[in-house]
Design an enzyme around this catalytic site. Structure first.
Site, PDB file in Angstrom:
ATOM      1  N   ARG A   1      35.954  42.858  18.562  1.00 34.07           N
ATOM      2  CA  ARG A   1      37.391  43.046  18.831  1.00 34.07           C
ATOM      3  C   ARG A   1      37.726  44.495  19.101  1.00 34.07           C
ATOM      4  O   ARG A   1      38.848  44.820  19.504  1.00 34.07           O
ATOM      5  CB  ARG A   1      38.206  42.541  17.645  1.00 34.07           C
ATOM      6  CG  ARG A   1      38.098  41.065  17.366  1.00 34.07           C
ATOM      7  CD  ARG A   1      38.883  40.674  16.140  1.00 34.07           C
ATOM      8  NE  ARG A   1      40.288  40.962  16.327  1.00 34.07           N
ATOM      9  CZ  ARG A   1      41.128  40.123  16.929  1.00 34.07           C
ATOM     10  NH1 ARG A   1      40.684  38.967  17.378  1.00 34.07           N
ATOM     11  NH2 ARG A   1      42.389  40.434  17.093  1.00 34.07           N
TER      12      ARG A   1
ATOM     13  N   CYS B   1      42.068  45.076  17.682  1.00 39.79           N
ATOM     14  CA  CYS B   1      41.240  45.692  16.636  1.00 39.79           C
ATOM     15  C   CYS B   1      40.859  44.570  15.684  1.00 39.79           C
ATOM     16  O   CYS B   1      41.377  43.470  15.753  1.00 39.79           O
ATOM     17  CB  CYS B   1      42.041  46.730  15.854  1.00 39.79           C
ATOM     18  SG  CYS B   1      42.729  48.019  16.865  1.00 39.79           S
TER      19      CYS B   1
ATOM     20  N   HIS C   1      39.344  38.660  57.438  1.00 35.50           N
ATOM     21  CA  HIS C   1      40.684  39.272  57.267  1.00 35.50           C
ATOM     22  C   HIS C   1      40.585  40.596  56.524  1.00 35.50           C
ATOM     23  O   HIS C   1      41.573  41.056  55.952  1.00 35.50           O
ATOM     24  CB  HIS C   1      41.587  38.285  56.516  1.00 35.50           C
ATOM     25  CG  HIS C   1      41.731  36.985  57.232  1.00 35.50           C
ATOM     26  ND1 HIS C   1      42.570  36.794  58.296  1.00 35.50           N
ATOM     27  CD2 HIS C   1      41.067  35.813  57.075  1.00 35.50           C
ATOM     28  CE1 HIS C   1      42.458  35.558  58.744  1.00 35.50           C
ATOM     29  NE2 HIS C   1      41.557  34.934  58.017  1.00 35.50           N
TER      30      HIS C   1
END
Ligand code: AGP
Length: 607
Positions: free
Chosen positions: A27, A2, A503
């Site tokens: 953020r 935050c 693979h």
């Protein structure tokens, strides 16, 4: 994850806090709120959604005070809504918090048993009530006592309605920086929030508590018990560096800043003409020659930079080298040996898992080095030494210029280690590193594919799955290209070592599966060409990136884009650029929130 802010001074706290929160929005942006001390009361205004919504609400409120706190949230406990938005109040106490309180449930039960009612689902409200319970008229004392009962990570800024003109901030495991202005004080989660007001900062360390009043600031260490003398450090970033400067998104600007960022980072660390390194302080250079093993530890994009550098340490340092994802590394039972250099790569310098891994290695007696972009960040300060990338503030959640500048540091470091170990000479270095000076120009040339890649994005933006293939030094670039696409456009994309196709992944190939292939003419090119043929034989759609002078893929692939021909060992710098641009345009064309993708935050400061 935050963004938290506090202000105490002569300006209108509401305006300062809103501006600072906008610079922290990367953020977290689930909800936002402010608490302003006005006319003897603390007024709280908060809302679900982004800061723009909060700004609308605040237009109707006449909050004149010069003391306040603010928060922009990335939800951890409690879904994003008005009730769970910060700031949180309990009695006279109002706080904002970044982090996770791991013992909040038992604390809540204990407080409820004492008759305290809770209105939200958050751990933060529990902290506010714990401080309120301890409060006997001295906010600083109440905070210092309350945090003794907390477990987890927390950066807290607190006010008390009974103490106008007092703001208290406490930091443990979540970043918090004190800004010192002219008779005004700021606290913020990150430096860009402070830049419009001051370049003088004091990053708080774990266990430090800052008391701010009109008379000045004081910092106490050891859980807030021991007064410390800490002077501000000057940060040379300007506010403009943290602006969009005419670009539509920060990410777009940061992609195009890469030539300059890479050039600045090279020139700050290395002089190509004489091979001299400004890389380390002399004392660190002394210890590096005894290094016997290198461990690289990081998360996300920074981890991909570590994967690329493995090839450089193999080739130029001739030293055993490992690269680990930090969240895995920290739970391995590693038998550390003598002479281990552990390198922690982190743009933010605050990533919780990377920081935890650093602390494990320090505990084990390893030599530790941080490679960070944010000055004075926690990893930068706690490692034995630090090398900074000079990317400037990176605001877009998707990391771009930090990545290419990390590659610069790690490449030069591999040469430096090779030289200190006597594996290569200074003359070798001049010859090996000389092509590095062309890289900013090559990146600039790669950026000229922008319009073509925008057209490609338009064609493929509705696809639901992508496969990115690369080999050798460009296998991590395939991983990085896939990460860029998925994290900002929300399209599923998987990076794979091209040699692994047979693979498993080849089973995925059909006409609906675009396959991006990185095919520089290096020592594995013929193998990559075979992989392209395998994909085409199964009706796959191939988008290839190759060297400008290689026309072999025309007619073999559905789309071929040409890049400047760099030295084989430097191709990652160039081949990542079109993948950044492609991801950016797909996300922008889809109308995604490029700079603030859903569920993400710029710094993962919680585990
Ligand atoms: C990269 O685009 C992502 N935002 C993410 O993977 C990021 O690289 C990771 O969280 C590490 O961050 P750091 O470099 O700040 O430690």
């Amino acid at each position: 994850m935050c963004g938290i802010v506090g202000y105490l001074g002569p300006k209108k706290a509401k305006e300062v806090i809103l501006e600072a929160l906008k610079r922290l929005e990367y953020r977290g942006y689930d909800s936002a709120g402010v608490a302003i001390f006005t006319d003897g009361r603390i007024e709280v205004v908060k809302t679900k959604g982004k800061i723009a919504r909060l700004e609308e609400l605040l237009k109707e409120r006449d909050l004149e005070g010069g003391l306040g706190i603010g928060h922009t949230r990335w939800a951890t406990h409690g879904k994003p809504n008005d009730i769970n938005a910060h700031p949180h109040r309990c009695g006279p106490i109002v706080i904002v918090h970044n982090g996770i309180i791991e013992n909040y449930a038992e604390l809540r039960r204990s407080l409820e048993s004492e008759g305290i009612d809770f209105y939200s689902e958050t751990d933060t409200e529990v902290v506010a009530c714990l401080i309120s319970k301890k409060y006997r008229g001295n906010l600083f004392e109440a905070v210092v006592e309350a945090v003794e009962e907390l477990e987890g990570s927390y950066a807290i800024v607190a006010l008390s309605e009974k103490e106008p003109g007092v703001m208290v901030a406490y930091r443990k495991d979540s970043p918090l920086v004190l800004g010192v202005g002219e008779e005004e004080y700021f606290v913020a989660s990150d430096i860009p929030a402070l830049l419009p007001y001051t370049n003088r900062v004091i990053p708080l360390e774990d266990g430090e508590c800052a008391l701010m009043t009109e008379r000045g600031y004081e910092i106490y260490q050891g859980g807030g018990r021991v007064k410390a003398k800490k002077e501000p450090k000057f940060i040379s970033w300007s506010p403009a560096l943290a602006e969009k400067a005419g670009y539509k998104h920060f990410m777009q600007k940061e992609i195009f800043e890469q030539p300059r960022a890479v050039a600045d980072t090279i020139s700050s660390l290395f002089s190509p003409d004489d091979g001299s390194f400004g890389l380390f302080e002399e004392d660190f250079a002394q210890v590096i020659k005894d290094v016997k093993r290198i461990r690289l530890v990081a998360c996300g994009t920074s981890y991909h930079a570590c994967l690329v550098s493995r090839y450089w340490f193999d080739r130029f340092s001739k030293i055993p080298v490992e690269a680990d994802i930090a969240s895995e590394f920290r739970y391995r039972d590693i038998s550390f040996g003598e002479g281990e250099l552990c390198i922690f790569v982190s743009q933010s310098g605050e990533t919780a898992d990377t920081l935890a891994a650093l602390r494990i290695c320090k505990e084990a007696g390893c030599l530790t080095l941080g490679v960070c972009n944010v000055m004075e960040s926690t990893i930068a300060r706690e490692a034995d030494s630090v090398v900074y990338t000079l990317a400037g503030p990176e605001i877009g959640v998707a990391s771009t210029k930090a990545f290419t500048t990390q590659l610069v540091v790690l490449f030069l470091l591999s040469l430096y280690v090779g030289m200190t170990r006597g594996v290569i000479t200074k003359e070798d270095i001049v010859q090996i590193a000389e092509p590095l000076v062309y890289i900013p120009g090559y990146i600039d040339e790669a950026l000229r594919l922008d319009e073509q890649l925008k057209e490609l994005a338009r064609k493929f933006m509705k696809k639901e799955h992508f496969l990115y293939l690369g080999r050798y030094l460009n296998y991590p670039i395939a991983l990085e290209g896939a990460l860029k696409l998925k994290e900002i456009s929300y399209i599923h994309a998987e990076g794979y070592a091209a040699g692994e196709m047979k693979h498993g992944p080849i089973a995925l190939i059909d006409e609906n599966m675009p396959v991006v292939v990185l095919a520089p003419k290096d020592k594995v090119y013929e193998k990559v060409k075979s992989n392209i043929e395998e994909v085409k034989a199964r009706s796959g759609v191939v988008i290839a990136f190759t060297d400008r002078d290689n026309r072999e893929l025309e007619g073999k692939c559905d789309y071929v884009f040409y890049l400047p021909k760099a030295k084989e060992y430097l191709t990652p710098f160039v081949y990542v650029v079109p993948l950044q641009l492609f991801a950016y345009h797909v996300a922008a064309l889809k109308g995604c929130d490029v700079d603030q993708p859903r569920n993400l935050a710029k710094a993962v400061t919680v585990e």
